[in-house]
Design an enzyme around this catalytic site. Structure first.
Site, PDB file in Angstrom:
ATOM      1  N   GLN A  67      34.599  27.255  23.852  1.00 42.42           N
ATOM      2  CA  GLN A  67      34.700  28.488  23.064  1.00 42.42           C
ATOM      3  C   GLN A  67      34.258  29.680  23.910  1.00 42.42           C
ATOM      4  O   GLN A  67      33.163  29.676  24.480  1.00 42.42           O
ATOM      5  CB  GLN A  67      33.835  28.359  21.787  1.00 42.42           C
ATOM      6  CG  GLN A  67      33.960  29.528  20.843  1.00 42.42           C
ATOM      7  CD  GLN A  67      35.379  29.673  20.264  1.00 42.42           C
ATOM      8  OE1 GLN A  67      35.994  28.711  19.835  1.00 42.42           O
ATOM      9  NE2 GLN A  67      35.893  30.889  20.265  1.00 42.42           N
ATOM     10  N   ASP A  70      43.797  24.385  25.231  1.00 37.52           N
ATOM     11  CA  ASP A  70      43.848  25.855  25.079  1.00 37.52           C
ATOM     12  C   ASP A  70      44.872  26.457  26.045  1.00 37.52           C
ATOM     13  O   ASP A  70      45.250  27.618  25.903  1.00 37.52           O
ATOM     14  CB  ASP A  70      42.461  26.468  25.386  1.00 37.52           C
ATOM     15  CG  ASP A  70      41.811  27.053  24.136  1.00 37.52           C
ATOM     16  OD1 ASP A  70      42.532  27.232  23.128  1.00 37.52           O
ATOM     17  OD2 ASP A  70      40.608  27.332  24.179  1.00 37.52           O
ATOM     18  N   LYS A  99      37.910  25.464  13.531  1.00 37.80           N
ATOM     19  CA  LYS A  99      38.627  24.451  14.318  1.00 37.80           C
ATOM     20  C   LYS A  99      38.221  23.050  13.874  1.00 37.80           C
ATOM     21  O   LYS A  99      39.068  22.168  13.715  1.00 37.80           O
ATOM     22  CB  LYS A  99      38.354  24.663  15.815  1.00 37.80           C
ATOM     23  CG  LYS A  99      39.058  25.924  16.337  1.00 37.80           C
ATOM     24  CD  LYS A  99      38.554  26.411  17.686  1.00 37.80           C
ATOM     25  CE  LYS A  99      39.176  27.774  17.996  1.00 37.80           C
ATOM     26  NZ  LYS A  99      38.659  28.419  19.191  1.00 37.80           N
TER      27      LYS A  99
END
Ligand code: NAD
Length: 304
Positions: A97, A120, A53
């Site tokens: 994460q 997200d 990322k």
């Protein structure tokens, strides 16, 4: 006839080029998009994902802020870190994460992220938006699959779509996004009896179960489009999906490879959502632009 390959790497490259143009336009206004990534603990797979990322951010001109917390960090420390990032104007997207260590309440952490920075798409507000068809940030993996499907030039409205896997991050949002596009959607999961009876009816089969070899040719309709979201590492080190690629490609009309299909698109859509968030923050886009999870322009293979 062997299926045509849906090339996620190539589409990612094209989209990232487009992103650089959008970043350049923001730069003329003195704006640099920023993505903050919080990693708790030292799960090796998570470290690789975070690395990918951060690399994608650099490639597109997006600033990344990496916050590494030790595995024993308390829930309060993680929440405090999110609070600071929520208030930081240089941060347009916040990603925690997953998985988190077991002593941390994942739902509590995801709900702490400001809705406007939830790139997200896991906050309940964005999940709810998905149900009614106008989420701000579609979750990255299903969003990537939607774009891959568009490259085939296939209209999903009215098609039988079968989604194998019903997780909160892939299967369920995928089903909702395609329902919004007026497909007839069936969702299968580990408790589904006789999986083949469902998959054989699919015009579009999307598999996200995390089980190598789950889908074999006899379960696939002749000419179906097959999207393999699975990522599985075999004992010999090879990475494979959930679909018997060699067998199924002889029956399908289109198929994604693993690696090189859905994987690169997930990271690319994270950058898309970060740019979207930045453009919203600077009033360069309206939410109306995103009704129906509209995707950036994707050129169909059929037109190439
Ligand atoms: P998960 O474990 O949270 O969910 C798996 C789902 O599959 C569950 O709903 C379960 O009921 C279902 N399932 C399990 N075995 C099944 C079976 N035999 N038949 C039918 N359904 C079955 O997993 P997840 O996070 O949704 O990920 C699924 C897969 O996709 C994994 O391989 C993961 O690594 C991969 N993944 C890939 C990307 C990407 O970018 N390509 C992103 C996220 C996840």
């Amino acid at each position: 006839m062997a299926a045509r390959i849906i090339d996620g790497k190539a589409l990612s490259r094209r989209l990232r080029e487009e992103f650089r143009g959008r970043v350049g336009k923001l730069a003329t206004q003195g704006v640099v998009p920023g993505l903050a990534v919080i990693l708790v603990g030292d799960n090796p797979a998570s470290r690789v994902y975070v690395g990918n990322k951060v690399k994608a951010c650099a490639e597109c001109g997006v600033a990344s802020f990496h916050h590494a917390l030790p595995a024993e960090a308390s829930e309060a420390e993680v929440l405090a870190c999110i609070d600071r990032l929520n208030a930081d104007p240089a941060v347009n997207g916040i990603l925690v994460q997953l998985p988190l260590p077991p002593h941390i309440d994942v739902r509590k952490v995801l709900e702490a992220i400001a809705v406007d920075k939830d790139v997200d798409g896991f906050h309940l507000y964005n999940v709810g938006g998905l149900v009614v068809g106008n989420t701000i940030f579609p979750p990255c993996t299903p969003y990537g699959v939607q774009l891959l499907l568009e490259t085939t030039g296939t209209e999903v409205a009215g098609k039988n779509v079968v989604v194998v896997g019903a997780s909160n991050i892939v299967g369920k949002p995928m089903a909702l996004m395609l329902l919004q596009k007026e497909a007839t959607v069936t969702v299968c999961h580990a408790k589904t009896r006789d999986l083949a009876q469902h998959t054989i009816l699919a015009d579009i089969l999307i598999v996200a179960a995390g089980k190598p070899g789950l889908i074999v040719p006899r379960m696939v309709k002749e000419g179906a489009i097959v999207i393999d979201v699975g990522i599985n590492r075999l004992a010999d080190g090879r990475i494979v999906g959930d679909v018997d690629f060699a067998g199924v490609k002889e029956k399908a009309s289109w198929i994604t490879p693993v690696p090189g299909g859905v994987g690169p698109m997930t990271v690319t859509m994270l950058i898309e959502n970060t740019l979207r968030s930045t453009e919203r923050a600077h009033h360069l886009r309206k939410d109306d632009d995103y009704q129906d999870c509209e995707a950036p322009a994707v050129k169909a293979h059929a037109d190439n």
